[in-house]
Motif scaffolding. Structure first.
Motif, PDB file in Angstrom:
ATOM      1  N   UNK A  73      69.903  11.093 -33.870  1.00 34.26           N
ATOM      2  CA  UNK A  73      70.346   9.860 -33.625  1.00 34.26           C
ATOM      3  C   UNK A  73      69.327   8.597 -33.980  1.00 34.26           C
ATOM      4  N   UNK A  74      67.985   8.922 -33.263  1.00 32.75           N
ATOM      5  CA  UNK A  74      67.044   8.046 -33.244  1.00 32.75           C
ATOM      6  C   UNK A  74      66.307   8.022 -34.568  1.00 32.75           C
ATOM      7  N   UNK A  75      66.286   9.224 -35.192  1.00 25.19           N
ATOM      8  CA  UNK A  75      65.283   9.376 -36.427  1.00 25.19           C
ATOM      9  C   UNK A  75      63.669   9.803 -36.253  1.00 25.19           C
ATOM     10  N   UNK A  76      63.680   9.903 -34.757  1.00 23.91           N
ATOM     11  CA  UNK A  76      61.990  10.327 -34.446  1.00 23.91           C
ATOM     12  C   UNK A  76      61.904  11.429 -33.523  1.00 23.91           C
ATOM     13  N   UNK A  77      61.066  11.970 -33.379  1.00 22.73           N
ATOM     14  CA  UNK A  77      60.554  12.962 -32.590  1.00 22.73           C
ATOM     15  C   UNK A  77      60.729  12.493 -30.899  1.00 22.73           C
ATOM     16  N   UNK A  78      60.626  13.499 -29.875  1.00 26.83           N
ATOM     17  CA  UNK A  78      60.746  13.084 -28.685  1.00 26.83           C
ATOM     18  C   UNK A  78      59.483  12.193 -28.317  1.00 26.83           C
ATOM     19  N   UNK A  79      58.244  12.895 -28.759  1.00 23.89           N
ATOM     20  CA  UNK A  79      57.178  12.106 -28.196  1.00 23.89           C
ATOM     21  C   UNK A  79      57.199  10.742 -28.716  1.00 23.89           C
ATOM     22  N   UNK A  80      57.793  10.442 -29.903  1.00 25.15           N
ATOM     23  CA  UNK A  80      57.398   8.918 -30.307  1.00 25.15           C
ATOM     24  C   UNK A  80      58.546   8.023 -29.412  1.00 25.15           C
ATOM     25  N   UNK A  81      59.651   8.706 -28.905  1.00 29.52           N
ATOM     26  CA  UNK A  81      60.550   7.913 -27.942  1.00 29.52           C
ATOM     27  C   UNK A  81      59.765   7.688 -26.557  1.00 29.52           C
ATOM     28  N   UNK A  82      59.139   8.463 -26.319  1.00 29.34           N
ATOM     29  CA  UNK A  82      58.219   8.408 -25.063  1.00 29.34           C
ATOM     30  C   UNK A  82      56.977   7.352 -25.523  1.00 29.34           C
ATOM     31  N   UNK A  83      56.676   7.393 -26.482  1.00 28.71           N
ATOM     32  CA  UNK A  83      55.327   6.610 -26.717  1.00 28.71           C
ATOM     33  C   UNK A  83      56.073   4.987 -26.799  1.00 28.71           C
ATOM     34  N   UNK A  84      56.924   4.884 -27.522  1.00 24.53           N
ATOM     35  CA  UNK A  84      57.656   3.496 -27.469  1.00 24.53           C
ATOM     36  C   UNK A  84      58.298   3.052 -26.245  1.00 24.53           C
ATOM     37  N   UNK A  85      59.219   3.975 -25.637  1.00 24.34           N
ATOM     38  CA  UNK A  85      59.999   3.546 -24.646  1.00 24.34           C
ATOM     39  C   UNK A  85      59.621   4.022 -23.313  1.00 24.34           C
ATOM     40  N   UNK A  86      58.762   4.870 -23.255  1.00 23.64           N
ATOM     41  CA  UNK A  86      58.227   5.350 -22.185  1.00 23.64           C
ATOM     42  C   UNK A  86      59.298   6.527 -21.668  1.00 23.64           C
ATOM     43  N   UNK A  87      58.780   7.107 -20.300  1.00 22.31           N
ATOM     44  CA  UNK A  87      59.787   8.312 -19.752  1.00 22.31           C
ATOM     45  C   UNK A  87      61.052   7.598 -19.399  1.00 22.31           C
ATOM     46  N   UNK A  88      61.202   6.431 -18.650  1.00 28.21           N
ATOM     47  CA  UNK A  88      62.453   5.755 -18.379  1.00 28.21           C
ATOM     48  C   UNK A  88      63.240   5.409 -19.364  1.00 28.21           C
ATOM     49  N   UNK A  89      62.831   5.056 -20.581  1.00 23.48           N
ATOM     50  CA  UNK A  89      63.823   4.798 -21.780  1.00 23.48           C
ATOM     51  C   UNK A  89      64.181   6.046 -22.246  1.00 23.48           C
ATOM     52  N   UNK A  90      63.382   7.144 -22.403  1.00 25.21           N
ATOM     53  CA  UNK A  90      63.725   8.380 -22.908  1.00 25.21           C
ATOM     54  C   UNK A  90      64.625   8.941 -22.068  1.00 25.21           C
ATOM     55  N   UNK A  91      64.649   9.009 -20.595  1.00 28.09           N
ATOM     56  CA  UNK A  91      65.617   9.345 -19.651  1.00 28.09           C
ATOM     57  C   UNK A  91      67.136   8.690 -19.566  1.00 28.09           C
ATOM     58  N   UNK A  92      66.879   7.318 -20.024  1.00 23.94           N
ATOM     59  CA  UNK A  92      68.393   6.482 -20.105  1.00 23.94           C
ATOM     60  C   UNK A  92      68.971   7.009 -21.261  1.00 23.94           C
ATOM     61  N   UNK A  93      68.457   7.331 -22.410  1.00 23.42           N
ATOM     62  CA  UNK A  93      69.074   7.820 -23.572  1.00 23.42           C
ATOM     63  C   UNK A  93      69.524   9.272 -23.386  1.00 23.42           C
ATOM     64  N   UNK A  94      68.723  10.107 -22.849  1.00 29.99           N
ATOM     65  CA  UNK A  94      69.288  11.597 -22.426  1.00 29.99           C
ATOM     66  C   UNK A  94      70.392  11.511 -21.467  1.00 29.99           C
ATOM     67  N   UNK A  95      70.449  10.521 -20.739  1.00 37.48           N
ATOM     68  CA  UNK A  95      71.686  10.411 -19.710  1.00 37.48           C
ATOM     69  C   UNK A  95      72.952   9.903 -20.461  1.00 37.48           C
ATOM     70  N   UNK A  96      72.858   9.256 -21.435  1.00 37.00           N
ATOM     71  CA  UNK A  96      74.107   8.929 -22.127  1.00 37.00           C
ATOM     72  C   UNK A  96      74.467  10.004 -23.034  1.00 37.00           C
ATOM     73  N   UNK A  97      73.309  10.668 -23.820  1.00 38.05           N
ATOM     74  CA  UNK A  97      73.871  11.685 -24.372  1.00 38.05           C
ATOM     75  C   UNK A  97      74.466  13.018 -23.584  1.00 38.05           C
ATOM     76  N   UNK A  98      73.846  13.275 -22.620  1.00 39.28           N
ATOM     77  CA  UNK A  98      74.369  14.541 -21.683  1.00 39.28           C
ATOM     78  C   UNK A  98      75.679  13.929 -21.202  1.00 39.28           C
ATOM     79  N   UNK A  99      76.397  12.644 -20.733  1.00 40.04           N
ATOM     80  CA  UNK A  99      77.243  12.347 -20.515  1.00 40.04           C
ATOM     81  C   UNK A  99      78.477  12.630 -21.406  1.00 40.04           C
TER      82      UNK A  99
END
Length: 171
Positions: free
Chosen positions: A31-57
């Protein structure tokens, strides 16, 4: 935990159960078009976890899937709740040495990009193990054994969990 075998076990289990295998991290990357490490780099762990929670829901509302989540998905209480309440959660348990052996060459794990990744892995497992145990319906040790043997044992445990109690058969 990372390296526990979620993808390998999940794919084979889904095949045996005639279900679709879904990996929440792969959905996020798609969905984002980038690998997980890039999401961590740009949004930090908190941004990643927010995306993850929405997808898991979203994914836990689907039927007939075997879902593999990232190892840190259990960090958010809302993830633990929807995973536990909407499905059967399997904790693939492995020791630090086994996890280290499986992940030591993988550069796609942002949380292990430290000066002492083995120690970091040990810290993560110590912090997360109680959360995995809290959410799991079934726990299985993934210590060295063939993937087929592990999945066969898991299928047996899952069958026991869904079998009606003795004496409750229909007349």
């Amino acid at each position: 935990m990372m390296g526990a075998g979620k993808t390998s076990v999940g794919k084979l289990l889904a095949q045996h159960l005639a279900k679709r295998f879904v990996d929440s991290d792969q959905v996020m990357e798609s969905r984002t078009g980038v690998r997980i490490p890039v999401i961590f780099e740009i949004e930090g762990e908190e941004g990643f976890r927010a995306r993850e929670a929405a997808i898991i829901d979203e994914l836990t509302r689907e039927a007939d899937i075997v879902l593999a989540t990232g190892g840190g998905a259990v960090l958010r209480p809302e993830n633990r709740a929807v995973l536990h309440d909407r499905g059967t959660v399997v904790y693939l348990r492995a020791g630090v040495e086994e996890l280290w052996h499986r992940t030591r060459h993988d550069r796609n794990r942002p949380l292990l990009q430290t000066s002492d990744p083995r120690r970091r892995l040990s810290e993560l497992l110590a912090a997360r193990d109680p959360l995995y145990q809290e959410v799991a319906h079934v726990t299985i040790d993934t210590s060295p054994q063939s993937l087929k043997a592990l999945v066969a044992r898991l299928e047996g445990l899952l069958a026991e969990r869904t079998a009606p109690p003795e004496g409750s058969g229909a007349c």
